[in-house]
Design an enzyme around this catalytic site. Structure first.
Site, mmCIF file in Angstrom:
data_model
loop_
_atom_site.group_PDB
_atom_site.id
_atom_site.type_symbol
_atom_site.label_atom_id
_atom_site.label_comp_id
_atom_site.label_asym_id
_atom_site.label_seq_id
_atom_site.Cartn_x
_atom_site.Cartn_y
_atom_site.Cartn_z
ATOM 1 N N SER A 29 0.816 -1.208 0.000
ATOM 2 C CA SER A 29 0.000 0.000 0.000
ATOM 3 C C SER A 29 0.854 1.263 0.000
ATOM 4 O O SER A 29 0.583 2.221 -0.742
ATOM 5 C CB SER A 29 -0.938 0.004 1.209
ATOM 6 O OG SER A 29 -1.866 -1.056 1.127
ATOM 7 N N ARG A 44 -14.921 -4.660 -10.754
ATOM 8 C CA ARG A 44 -14.879 -4.063 -9.413
ATOM 9 C C ARG A 44 -15.431 -2.638 -9.430
ATOM 10 O O ARG A 44 -15.344 -1.941 -10.443
ATOM 11 C CB ARG A 44 -13.455 -4.118 -8.854
ATOM 12 C CG ARG A 44 -13.020 -5.548 -8.561
ATOM 13 C CD ARG A 44 -11.599 -5.640 -8.066
ATOM 14 N NE ARG A 44 -11.439 -5.059 -6.734
ATOM 15 C CZ ARG A 44 -10.287 -5.053 -6.069
ATOM 16 N NH1 ARG A 44 -9.201 -5.572 -6.628
ATOM 17 N NH2 ARG A 44 -10.207 -4.525 -4.862
ATOM 18 N N SER A 56 -12.199 2.693 0.037
ATOM 19 C CA SER A 56 -11.434 3.855 0.494
ATOM 20 C C SER A 56 -10.496 4.361 -0.599
ATOM 21 O O SER A 56 -10.013 5.500 -0.524
ATOM 22 C CB SER A 56 -10.615 3.487 1.734
ATOM 23 O OG SER A 56 -9.614 2.521 1.402
ATOM 24 N N ASP A 94 -8.665 -6.861 4.396
ATOM 25 C CA ASP A 94 -7.687 -7.799 3.853
ATOM 26 C C ASP A 94 -7.353 -8.911 4.840
ATOM 27 O O ASP A 94 -6.823 -9.958 4.449
ATOM 28 C CB ASP A 94 -6.411 -7.067 3.437
ATOM 29 C CG ASP A 94 -6.590 -6.294 2.139
ATOM 30 O OD1 ASP A 94 -7.579 -6.549 1.420
ATOM 31 O OD2 ASP A 94 -5.747 -5.429 1.842
ATOM 32 N N LYS A 144 -13.633 -7.874 -3.813
ATOM 33 C CA LYS A 144 -12.174 -7.935 -3.850
ATOM 34 C C LYS A 144 -11.712 -8.743 -5.071
ATOM 35 O O LYS A 144 -12.455 -8.920 -6.024
ATOM 36 C CB LYS A 144 -11.656 -8.550 -2.543
ATOM 37 C CG LYS A 144 -11.967 -7.715 -1.311
ATOM 38 C CD LYS A 144 -11.173 -6.429 -1.306
ATOM 39 C CE LYS A 144 -11.345 -5.658 -0.013
ATOM 40 N NZ LYS A 144 -10.520 -4.431 0.004
ATOM 41 N N LYS A 187 0.900 -11.596 -6.682
ATOM 42 C CA LYS A 187 0.190 -10.309 -6.729
ATOM 43 C C LYS A 187 0.672 -9.378 -5.619
ATOM 44 O O LYS A 187 0.732 -8.164 -5.804
ATOM 45 C CB LYS A 187 -1.312 -10.540 -6.614
ATOM 46 C CG LYS A 187 -2.150 -9.303 -6.882
ATOM 47 C CD LYS A 187 -3.622 -9.646 -6.902
ATOM 48 C CE LYS A 187 -4.449 -8.534 -7.537
ATOM 49 N NZ LYS A 187 -4.425 -7.281 -6.791
#
Length: 399
Positions: free
Chosen positions: A20, A111, A153, A288, A314, A385
């Protein structure tokens, strides 16, 4: 890949860099007025998508060295399967004079994007489409915008990044995963962005300075190894700062609620097995962690309920994916609209479907370590990923 049960998991390792924070640092380096150096960036499929995105916008990237363009340019962004890359790119494209196409692969094309698209349109951008591929034509007009953040978010974080370039007042409605916004703000501060806030309303002033920025360790990936300690022995993970604001730091509180022993150091976390009991948790602010929390619940004594608001949007429908896999392992599990009801016990070895979701693959690998009999993970490469070295790290704890 075959996972055989083990008697104990015990050892220590360092957490990989945060995915992130890596995303945020690269995008801010794109928008900066000078060159930046990003130290210790995570290299994985998602962050490589972000590197490709900022190159598409005109940045020159050599590892962690980023030379921004005088002004980002319109182009084509391929976000692979990275939701963060896609949403941040869509937002940034709103500040560019010209049309940018943002596309992706797999479930990313389905998504949610609506809250971000509506906000950009309200600011004067032209946006074609409601899901990827999207065509965004800016520039937006500086001013005030309200964003519905009930689905992600990342809509908020993307607008805050855009605001750091053009100047905006951003008012947030119904935010989920709030700590991720705090991560965005902390990274913005490191790049010299000035802003004021009142709760979840922000006034961001334009101006991003180049920075030398070191990416912290990742609590999200560390959670899988720490869960192995809680279930099967004792694990210490270094490179985790106690004063961080990462969403998945809340995972440690959840482990304590289950009954595990958790010790927080200045730059490490240690988790040790103890008697685990059932809990009721809402992890909407740290979704997560849902897959690995469901695994811990599968071994805890009693009936647990684990929920979060956005689990079905997700990389997979994580409610359905975890329900299916735990049921294959003989766990009594009931699928709820926004989570799972799980009766703990001793899972059995099974054939596991990852649904091409990195967090399902990692969580179910941890589940398999204590199962009765071997398990088969159908697509272990999906972990690339977010953490290509996941299985290598896990082996270190099993040696």
């Amino acid at each position: 890949m075959i996972i055989r049960p083990v008697d104990e998991v015990r050892g220590e390792l360092d957490a990989p860099p945060s995915k992130s924070y890596t995303h945020r640092a690269y995008f801010l380096a794109l928008l900066a007025e000078e060159d930046s150096v990003i130290e210790n960036p995570l290299t994985c499929d998602d962050t490589l998508a972000t590197v490709g995105a900022i190159r598409a916008f005109g940045a020159k990237v050599d590892g962690g060295n980023v030379k921004p363009p005088e002004e980002p340019s319109a182009g084509f962004v391929y976000a692979r399967e990275s939701g963060t890359t896609a949403r941040f790119s869509v937002a940034i494209a709103g500040g560019i004079n010209g049309g940018t196409i943002v596309d992706g692969a797999g479930r990313l094309r389905a998504r949610p994007m609506g809250g971000l698209v509506r906000a950009l349109k309200d600011l004067g951008a032209e946006v074609k489409g409601s899901h990827l591929p999207l065509t965004v034509r800016g520039p937006v007009k500086p001013g005030r915008v309200r964003v519905d953040a009930s689905k992600s978010s990342q809509f908020v974080s993307g607008l805050l990044l855009l605001a750091s370039k053009v100047g905006l007042k951003v008012e947030v409605e119904d935010p989920v995963s709030r700590p991720y916004v705090e991560m965005t703000l902390r990274t913005m501060e490191a790049f010299g962005v000035e802003f004021e806030r009142d709760g979840f309303s922000f006034e961001v002033h334009p101006g991003v300075r180049g920075a030398k920025y070191r990416v912290p360790g990742d609590y999200s990936t560390a959670s899988f190894f720490l869960a192995a300690g809680a279930l099967y022995g004792k694990v210490r993970v270094g490179n985790l700062l106690r004063d961080d604001v990462q969403a998945d730091m809340a995972f440690l509180d959840a482990l304590e609620e289950f009954g595990a022993r958790v010790r927080r150091g200045k730059d490490y976390v240690e988790v040790e097995r103890d008697g685990l009991k059932a809990v009721t948790l809402d992890c909407s602010d740290f979704p997560d962690s849902f897959p690995i929390l469901a695994v811990v619940a599968a071994y805890a004594d009693g009936k647990s309920v684990i929920k979060a608001r956005q689990l079905r949007f997700k990389e997979s429908d994580r409610v359905r994916a975890m329900a299916a896999n735990l049921a294959r392992m003989g766990v009594k599990v009931k699928e709820l609209e926004d989570g799972l009801e799980i009766e703990g016990g001793r899972p059995k070895g099974a054939e596991i479907e990852t649904f091409n979701d990195h967090r399902i693959a990692m969580a179910m690998t941890v589940a398999a370590l204590g199962a009765e009999g071997p398990s088969i993970i159908d697509n272990p490469r999906s972990v690339s990923k977010s953490h290509p070295g996941f299985f290598d790290d896990l082996r270190r704890l099993l040696e």
